[in-house]
Design a protein around this motif. Structure first.
Motif, PDB file in Angstrom:
ATOM      1  N   ILE A  93      42.946  32.194  46.899  1.00 17.71           N
ATOM      2  CA  ILE A  93      43.822  33.295  47.475  1.00 17.71           C
ATOM      3  C   ILE A  93      44.258  34.437  46.397  1.00 17.71           C
ATOM      4  O   ILE A  93      44.657  34.196  45.042  1.00 17.71           O
ATOM      5  CB  ILE A  93      45.225  32.434  47.801  1.00 17.71           C
ATOM      6  CG1 ILE A  93      45.075  31.490  48.777  1.00 17.71           C
ATOM      7  CG2 ILE A  93      46.256  33.704  48.371  1.00 17.71           C
ATOM      8  CD1 ILE A  93      44.353  32.003  49.818  1.00 17.71           C
ATOM      9  N   HIS A  94      44.005  35.609  46.738  1.00 16.49           N
ATOM     10  CA  HIS A  94      44.264  36.705  45.787  1.00 16.49           C
ATOM     11  C   HIS A  94      45.668  37.341  46.379  1.00 16.49           C
ATOM     12  O   HIS A  94      45.675  38.240  47.067  1.00 16.49           O
ATOM     13  CB  HIS A  94      43.075  37.747  46.038  1.00 16.49           C
ATOM     14  CG  HIS A  94      42.867  38.670  44.829  1.00 16.49           C
ATOM     15  ND1 HIS A  94      41.815  39.413  44.701  1.00 16.49           N
ATOM     16  CD2 HIS A  94      43.765  38.772  43.742  1.00 16.49           C
ATOM     17  CE1 HIS A  94      41.974  40.366  43.746  1.00 16.49           C
ATOM     18  NE2 HIS A  94      43.178  39.820  42.905  1.00 16.49           N
ATOM     19  N   PRO A  95      46.659  37.030  45.509  1.00 13.10           N
ATOM     20  CA  PRO A  95      47.917  37.743  46.002  1.00 13.10           C
ATOM     21  C   PRO A  95      47.948  39.124  45.986  1.00 13.10           C
ATOM     22  O   PRO A  95      47.288  39.770  44.955  1.00 13.10           O
ATOM     23  CB  PRO A  95      48.992  37.120  44.705  1.00 13.10           C
ATOM     24  CG  PRO A  95      48.223  35.898  44.310  1.00 13.10           C
ATOM     25  CD  PRO A  95      46.667  36.155  44.165  1.00 13.10           C
ATOM     26  N   ALA A  96      49.077  39.792  46.412  1.00 17.56           N
ATOM     27  CA  ALA A  96      49.346  41.230  46.370  1.00 17.56           C
ATOM     28  C   ALA A  96      49.464  41.526  44.782  1.00 17.56           C
ATOM     29  O   ALA A  96      50.354  40.933  44.206  1.00 17.56           O
ATOM     30  CB  ALA A  96      50.417  41.610  47.233  1.00 17.56           C
ATOM     31  N   GLY A  97      48.698  42.836  44.558  1.00 20.37           N
ATOM     32  CA  GLY A  97      49.031  43.311  43.180  1.00 20.37           C
ATOM     33  C   GLY A  97      48.822  42.533  42.076  1.00 20.37           C
ATOM     34  O   GLY A  97      49.301  42.441  41.024  1.00 20.37           O
ATOM     35  N   ASN A  98      47.658  41.545  42.101  1.00 19.61           N
ATOM     36  CA  ASN A  98      47.173  40.921  41.203  1.00 19.61           C
ATOM     37  C   ASN A  98      45.988  40.889  40.772  1.00 19.61           C
ATOM     38  O   ASN A  98      45.080  41.395  41.440  1.00 19.61           O
ATOM     39  CB  ASN A  98      47.405  39.299  41.754  1.00 19.61           C
ATOM     40  CG  ASN A  98      47.271  38.212  40.523  1.00 19.61           C
ATOM     41  OD1 ASN A  98      46.016  37.698  40.792  1.00 19.61           O
ATOM     42  ND2 ASN A  98      48.012  37.902  39.989  1.00 19.61           N
ATOM     43  N   THR A  99      45.564  40.468  39.398  1.00 17.21           N
ATOM     44  CA  THR A  99      44.389  40.645  39.005  1.00 17.21           C
ATOM     45  C   THR A  99      43.801  39.309  38.756  1.00 17.21           C
ATOM     46  O   THR A  99      44.409  38.358  37.778  1.00 17.21           O
ATOM     47  CB  THR A  99      44.339  41.498  37.490  1.00 17.21           C
ATOM     48  OG1 THR A  99      44.772  42.836  37.804  1.00 17.21           O
ATOM     49  CG2 THR A  99      42.945  41.373  37.048  1.00 17.21           C
ATOM     50  N   THR A 100      42.750  39.026  39.401  1.00 18.40           N
ATOM     51  CA  THR A 100      42.286  37.590  39.087  1.00 18.40           C
ATOM     52  C   THR A 100      41.047  37.338  38.411  1.00 18.40           C
ATOM     53  O   THR A 100      40.007  38.378  38.438  1.00 18.40           O
ATOM     54  CB  THR A 100      42.029  36.856  40.584  1.00 18.40           C
ATOM     55  OG1 THR A 100      43.257  36.887  41.096  1.00 18.40           O
ATOM     56  CG2 THR A 100      41.571  35.495  40.451  1.00 18.40           C
ATOM     57  N   VAL A 101      40.699  36.579  37.229  1.00 12.45           N
ATOM     58  CA  VAL A 101      39.675  36.460  36.334  1.00 12.45           C
ATOM     59  C   VAL A 101      38.759  35.262  37.058  1.00 12.45           C
ATOM     60  O   VAL A 101      39.309  33.963  37.071  1.00 12.45           O
ATOM     61  CB  VAL A 101      40.063  36.161  35.115  1.00 12.45           C
ATOM     62  CG1 VAL A 101      38.748  36.040  34.263  1.00 12.45           C
ATOM     63  CG2 VAL A 101      40.845  37.574  34.462  1.00 12.45           C
ATOM     64  N   ILE A 102      37.770  35.358  37.346  1.00 11.67           N
ATOM     65  CA  ILE A 102      36.787  34.639  37.845  1.00 11.67           C
ATOM     66  C   ILE A 102      35.697  34.129  37.036  1.00 11.67           C
ATOM     67  O   ILE A 102      35.094  35.016  36.503  1.00 11.67           O
ATOM     68  CB  ILE A 102      36.103  35.130  39.390  1.00 11.67           C
ATOM     69  CG1 ILE A 102      37.224  35.431  40.328  1.00 11.67           C
ATOM     70  CG2 ILE A 102      35.454  33.825  40.032  1.00 11.67           C
ATOM     71  CD1 ILE A 102      36.721  36.161  41.468  1.00 11.67           C
ATOM     72  N   LYS A 103      35.795  32.509  36.632  1.00 11.75           N
ATOM     73  CA  LYS A 103      34.642  32.188  36.029  1.00 11.75           C
ATOM     74  C   LYS A 103      33.794  31.103  36.437  1.00 11.75           C
ATOM     75  O   LYS A 103      34.259  30.358  37.313  1.00 11.75           O
ATOM     76  CB  LYS A 103      35.360  31.488  34.398  1.00 11.75           C
ATOM     77  CG  LYS A 103      36.183  32.431  33.685  1.00 11.75           C
ATOM     78  CD  LYS A 103      36.514  31.782  32.425  1.00 11.75           C
ATOM     79  CE  LYS A 103      37.680  32.762  31.733  1.00 11.75           C
ATOM     80  NZ  LYS A 103      38.141  32.084  30.391  1.00 11.75           N
ATOM     81  N   GLY A 104      32.396  31.396  36.203  1.00  8.48           N
ATOM     82  CA  GLY A 104      31.471  30.454  36.951  1.00  8.48           C
ATOM     83  C   GLY A 104      30.203  30.383  36.160  1.00  8.48           C
ATOM     84  O   GLY A 104      30.119  31.142  35.130  1.00  8.48           O
ATOM     85  N   ALA A 105      29.285  29.743  36.772  1.00 10.09           N
ATOM     86  CA  ALA A 105      27.991  29.641  36.103  1.00 10.09           C
ATOM     87  C   ALA A 105      26.927  29.357  37.170  1.00 10.09           C
ATOM     88  O   ALA A 105      27.243  29.093  38.309  1.00 10.09           O
ATOM     89  CB  ALA A 105      27.980  28.275  35.497  1.00 10.09           C
ATOM     90  N   ALA A 106      25.688  29.908  36.681  1.00 11.56           N
ATOM     91  CA  ALA A 106      24.654  29.953  37.902  1.00 11.56           C
ATOM     92  C   ALA A 106      23.280  29.211  36.990  1.00 11.56           C
ATOM     93  O   ALA A 106      23.189  29.693  35.667  1.00 11.56           O
ATOM     94  CB  ALA A 106      24.217  31.090  38.481  1.00 11.56           C
ATOM     95  N   SER A 107      22.523  28.862  37.864  1.00 10.42           N
ATOM     96  CA  SER A 107      21.312  28.255  37.070  1.00 10.42           C
ATOM     97  C   SER A 107      19.977  28.161  37.947  1.00 10.42           C
ATOM     98  O   SER A 107      20.191  28.374  39.251  1.00 10.42           O
ATOM     99  CB  SER A 107      21.644  26.653  36.535  1.00 10.42           C
ATOM    100  OG  SER A 107      21.904  26.029  37.699  1.00 10.42           O
ATOM    101  N   ALA A 108      18.901  28.046  37.626  1.00  8.96           N
ATOM    102  CA  ALA A 108      17.606  28.024  38.314  1.00  8.96           C
ATOM    103  C   ALA A 108      16.682  26.817  37.654  1.00  8.96           C
ATOM    104  O   ALA A 108      16.838  26.877  36.437  1.00  8.96           O
ATOM    105  CB  ALA A 108      16.939  29.334  38.473  1.00  8.96           C
ATOM    106  N   THR A 109      16.124  26.132  38.589  1.00  6.21           N
ATOM    107  CA  THR A 109      15.493  24.895  37.812  1.00  6.21           C
ATOM    108  C   THR A 109      14.094  25.042  38.542  1.00  6.21           C
ATOM    109  O   THR A 109      14.049  24.946  39.877  1.00  6.21           O
ATOM    110  CB  THR A 109      16.121  23.700  38.284  1.00  6.21           C
ATOM    111  OG1 THR A 109      17.493  23.528  37.859  1.00  6.21           O
ATOM    112  CG2 THR A 109      15.166  22.435  37.891  1.00  6.21           C
TER     113      THR A 109
END
Length: 295
Positions: free
Chosen positions: A169-185
């Motif tokens: 949920i992205h609240p009003a007037g908020n800055t959200t930091v999204i951290k994740g990872a991606a991979s290929a095999t």
């Protein structure tokens, strides 16, 4: 006194013969026919008009409406209904814009670490990418609800990793930091692209993030629609140190926070040499897809 004429009694006064019932006087003329002769025309006398006999009244025939008439009427009513709905929708959109001033969220790739990128002799790619995306909601009264975000990374035009970030949920007037990872095999690529990946030390990166987003105003929640975020224009080199992969985290920063990491040549080179993440200020474009239309 005047004199009177003397008429002898022996001479009878002529009397007109009666007219026969069948129209023949004194048994003469007719030639054997039974039709009555019309009276002789008197000069200067106009014959009477024929007798008028009114015709019996008849009900007017009912006119049946043809299929073409029904089709025209249906088209007319449908056109009026569509115009009315469009007019009401325009009024509602104008009122909504005046009350809430909606704005689209913005995204930026603030950090990316190419932890591993190996290309085998059979042109199979094995990679791991760690990234950070900063999302900003500029609205004061509108919040956004994101579903799971599917991220697909490309290096020099070749797919080098896929990953998924949980929805939030992205609240009003908020800055959200999204951290994740991606991979290929063992993902097979074109031989020309494989040679390019082997020969280069830094790669032109891009990412596509697909999700379903709906907005919330108070207790009202809209249906979610498909959106795609396109981020490009940044490069990354292979990191020397490969630490253990961190778990996927979605962290919401407080409302006053508005921090964005800006790229600089010195910081990028030092980060790459130390095995850290490559900083970037790559901006992203948000595209909204409704059914078959993309905006």
């Amino acid at each position: 006194m005047g004199d009177r004429a003397y008429v002898p009694a022996s001479k009878p006064v002529p009397v007109a013969a009666p007219r026969a019932a069948n129209g023949v006087a004194n048994g003469g003329g007719g030639g054997g026919g039974g039709a009555a002769r019309p009276p002789p025309m008197v000069p200067g006398r106009v014959p009477p008009p024929p007798m008028y006999r009114p015709k019996p009244m008849q009900a007017p025939p009912r006119r049946r409406r043809s299929g073409r008439g029904w089709c025209c009427a249906c088209c007319l009513w449908m056109t009026l209904v569509v115009v009315g709905l469009v007019f009401l929708g325009a009024i509602a959109a104008g009122v909504f814009y005046v009350m809430y001033h909606p704005q689209v969220p913005t995204f930026a790739v603030t950090s990316l670490r190419l932890a591993a990128l190996n290309v085998s002799d059979s042109d199979a790619v094995t990679s791991r990418i760690e990234f950070t995306v900063t999302a900003r909601n500029p609205n004061d009264k509108i919040a956004f609800a994101y579903g799971d975000i599917a991220a697909a990374f490309s290096a020099d035009g070749a797919d080098v990793g896929d990953g998924t970030v949980p929805g939030f949920i992205h609240p009003a007037g908020n800055t959200t930091v999204i951290k994740g990872a991606a991979s290929a095999t063992a993902s097979t690529v074109d031989p020309v692209v494989a040679n390019s990946l082997r020969s280069r030390k830094s790669h032109a990166m891009s990412v596509e993030m697909d999700s379903k987003v709906g907005f919330q105003i108070g207790r009202f929640k809209s249906k979610r629609i498909n959106v795609r975020v396109l981020c490009a224009g940044f490069t990354a080199g292979l990191a020397k140190n490969t630490p253990s992969a961190p778990p996927i985290v979605v962290a919401a920063a407080p409302s006053p926070v508005r921090s964005v990491v800006k790229a600089s040549s010195s910081s990028s080179s030092s980060s790459s040499s130390s095995g850290g993440a490559t900083t970037t200020d790559a901006k992203c474009k948000l595209r909204v897809k409704i059914w078959i239309w993309t905006f």
